[in-house]
Design a protein around this motif. Structure first.
Motif, PDB file in Angstrom:
ATOM      1  N   GLU A  29       0.732  -1.249   0.064  1.00  0.00           N
ATOM      2  CA  GLU A  29       0.103   0.008  -0.101  1.00  0.00           C
ATOM      3  C   GLU A  29       0.877   1.185   0.061  1.00  0.00           C
ATOM      4  O   GLU A  29       1.798   1.390   0.776  1.00  0.00           O
ATOM      5  N   ARG A  60     -10.915   1.041  -0.112  1.00  0.00           N
ATOM      6  CA  ARG A  60     -10.067   1.585   0.374  1.00  0.00           C
ATOM      7  C   ARG A  60     -10.368   1.526   2.028  1.00  0.00           C
ATOM      8  O   ARG A  60     -11.467   1.722   2.471  1.00  0.00           O
ATOM      9  N   PHE A  76      -6.314   3.617  -5.527  1.00  0.00           N
ATOM     10  CA  PHE A  76      -7.154   3.410  -4.336  1.00  0.00           C
ATOM     11  C   PHE A  76      -8.918   3.749  -4.972  1.00  0.00           C
ATOM     12  O   PHE A  76      -8.843   4.438  -5.841  1.00  0.00           O
ATOM     13  N   MET A  79       1.092   5.392   0.000  1.00  0.00           N
ATOM     14  CA  MET A  79       0.159   6.365   0.389  1.00  0.00           C
ATOM     15  C   MET A  79       0.482   7.474  -0.620  1.00  0.00           C
ATOM     16  O   MET A  79      -0.449   8.586  -0.898  1.00  0.00           O
ATOM     17  N   GLN A 106      -1.132   6.911  -3.555  1.00  0.00           N
ATOM     18  CA  GLN A 106      -2.616   6.644  -3.482  1.00  0.00           C
ATOM     19  C   GLN A 106      -2.826   5.352  -4.161  1.00  0.00           C
ATOM     20  O   GLN A 106      -3.979   5.268  -5.086  1.00  0.00           O
ATOM     21  N   SER A 107      -2.009   4.429  -4.080  1.00  0.00           N
ATOM     22  CA  SER A 107      -2.633   3.181  -4.782  1.00  0.00           C
ATOM     23  C   SER A 107      -1.646   1.791  -4.062  1.00  0.00           C
ATOM     24  O   SER A 107      -1.143   2.006  -2.989  1.00  0.00           O
TER      25      SER A 107
END
Length: 428
Positions: A305, A339, A334, A307, A310-311
């Motif tokens: 994950e 999520r 995401f 951040m 965002q994926s």
């Protein structure tokens, strides 16, 4: 004469004139079957799917012995893997909620891929205690369970055939563990680091192996060197993200693998030694440490994950153990439906289809279908639900496999199959 009988007689005469004979007598059909050689019968049966073979074991004693023989089950599994995957269909087994649940659900992978908009029917098993799935291999699921007195045991179960076997109890609780196949000895093994409370406040740990066999017992083996985990010697398991290891099977080695932050620590099932190799070089940010190990298309893989982007990012190791062979497979943005704001959890990839669709499970057990060719994301309709706090979904093949020479024994884990009432038990 009855009209239908007259038509039947006319058909019989026409067939006889062409050298054909209709056999309606059960005794005649039995004689024809008996005339087939065992080799030909085996070749025919090897082309049938697992579930049908389970029922065909009831035809006669010779068929039951043939279908249950180690050579036949091994050949059937090999044929499925190399020629016809439909012989041993893929299923997903999962525990809802926090993993110590009394119900196991099973879903068809093919149904999810073929009809994602149609509700996927679940087969349910309820069991009489609190158990956790450790791993799957060759159609076998392995569990471990703990009792109130802090004793534990391992259980091997084939959901397709109903075979079940329970190990002797051992004092302590399993901290991190794994299950897999040892190709050198042709055996199935359960690995666990056993934690015992040490009065008044401390604990002690020891690595143990149980080889599933008629006369097996728990064996003490060397502990994981603390240097591999970059952790204090007294508590090495705190540095392992995936406490349930991922089994990887190849011609080189059969290993159980754990993600230990920047490295993968593995245990070789054959020679029973430890080793490690690096995780992929990646652009790290402060929230990208959460990872999920898996096996995709016979390659060890890991999902992060991330951040900053965002994926979720999925990497594949093309050559096991060779750090330079890590390859970025796919980046999945995401999505509001999958999520989950918990840094300890991430997407769990399970399978890649022949049409390049990645099947994965989100922390809330939403089934995600990601097309690797165009990046399109779809979702299935099913009754998988519940928050998950660890690896609780496993993919497995329906197979006929059971360990050589091992007979099912009486288990404290009764499993009741729920399709319609009344239910029946596979335990005894």
């Amino acid at each position: 004469m009855d009209k239908d009988m007259q038509i039947e007689n006319n058909d019989a005469k026409r067939n006889a004139s062409r050298g054909l004979e209709l056999v309606n007598c059960p005794a005649a059909r039995t004689r024809q079957l008996a005339d087939l050689s065992e080799e030909l019968i085996m070749e025919i049966l090897l082309r049938l799917p697992t579930r049908r073979l389970v029922y065909l074991r009831r035809v006669c004693r010779s068929w039951r012995n043939l279908i249950s023989s180690p050579d036949f089950t091994r050949n059937h599994l090999h044929r499925s893997c190399s020629c016809d995957p439909s012989l041993t269909p893929l299923r997903i087994a999962h525990y809802p909620h926090n993993g110590w649940n009394r119900e196991i659900k099973f879903f068809s992978v093919q149904s999810m891929l073929d009809n994602p908009s149609e509700p996927t029917k679940a087969a349910r098993f309820s069991e009489g205690g609190y158990y956790r799935i450790v791993g799957s291999c060759h159609g076998l699921l392995c569990f471990f369970g703990s009792y109130a007195n802090h004793d534990m045991h391992a259980i091997l179960w084939n959901p397709c055939t109903g075979f079940i076997f329970e190990s002797p109890e051992i004092s302590g609780e399993a901290c991190f563990s794994g299950f897999g196949y040892d190709h050198l000895s042709d055996t199935y093994k359960f690995y666990a680091t056993i934690i015992r409370k040490k009065m008044p406040y401390g604990v002690e740990s020891s690595a143990r192996i149980y080889t599933f066999g008629p006369t097996s017992s728990w064996r003490r083996i060397d502990d994981i060197p603390s240097s591999l985990l970059s952790a204090p010697k007294q508590q090495p398991w705190n540095k392992v993200d995936n406490k349930i290891g991922v089994f990887f099977n190849s011609s080189k080695a059969c290993t159980i693998n754990w993600d230990a932050y920047n490295v993968i620590v593995y245990f070789d099932m054959g020679i029973e030694t430890y080793g490690h190799f690096p995780l992929p070089d990646r652009e790290l940010d402060e929230l990208s440490t959460c990872a999920n190990l898996c096996v995709l298309r016979n390659c060890l893989s890991v999902c992060y994950e991330h951040m900053k982007t965002q994926s979720w990012i999925v990497w594949q190791m093309k050559e096991y153990g060779e750090a330079q062979s890590w390859n970025k497979l796919v980046t999945i943005p995401f999505h509001p439906r999958v999520r989950y704001l918990n840094r300890a959890l991430t997407l769990q990839p399970l399978y890649i289809s022949e049409s390049d669709v990645l099947l994965a499970i989100s922390p809330f057990f939403t089934i995600v279908l990601c097309n690797l060719n165009d990046g399109n994301i779809n979702f299935t309709v099913n009754d998988i639900s519940g928050e998950v706090d660890c690896k609780m979904a496993f993919i497995y093949h329906q197979s006929l496999v059971s360990p050589n020479g091992l007979q099912r024994n009486s288990s404290k884990m009764p499993l009741y199959f729920y399709i319609a009432k009344p239910s029946f038990s596979f335990s005894r």
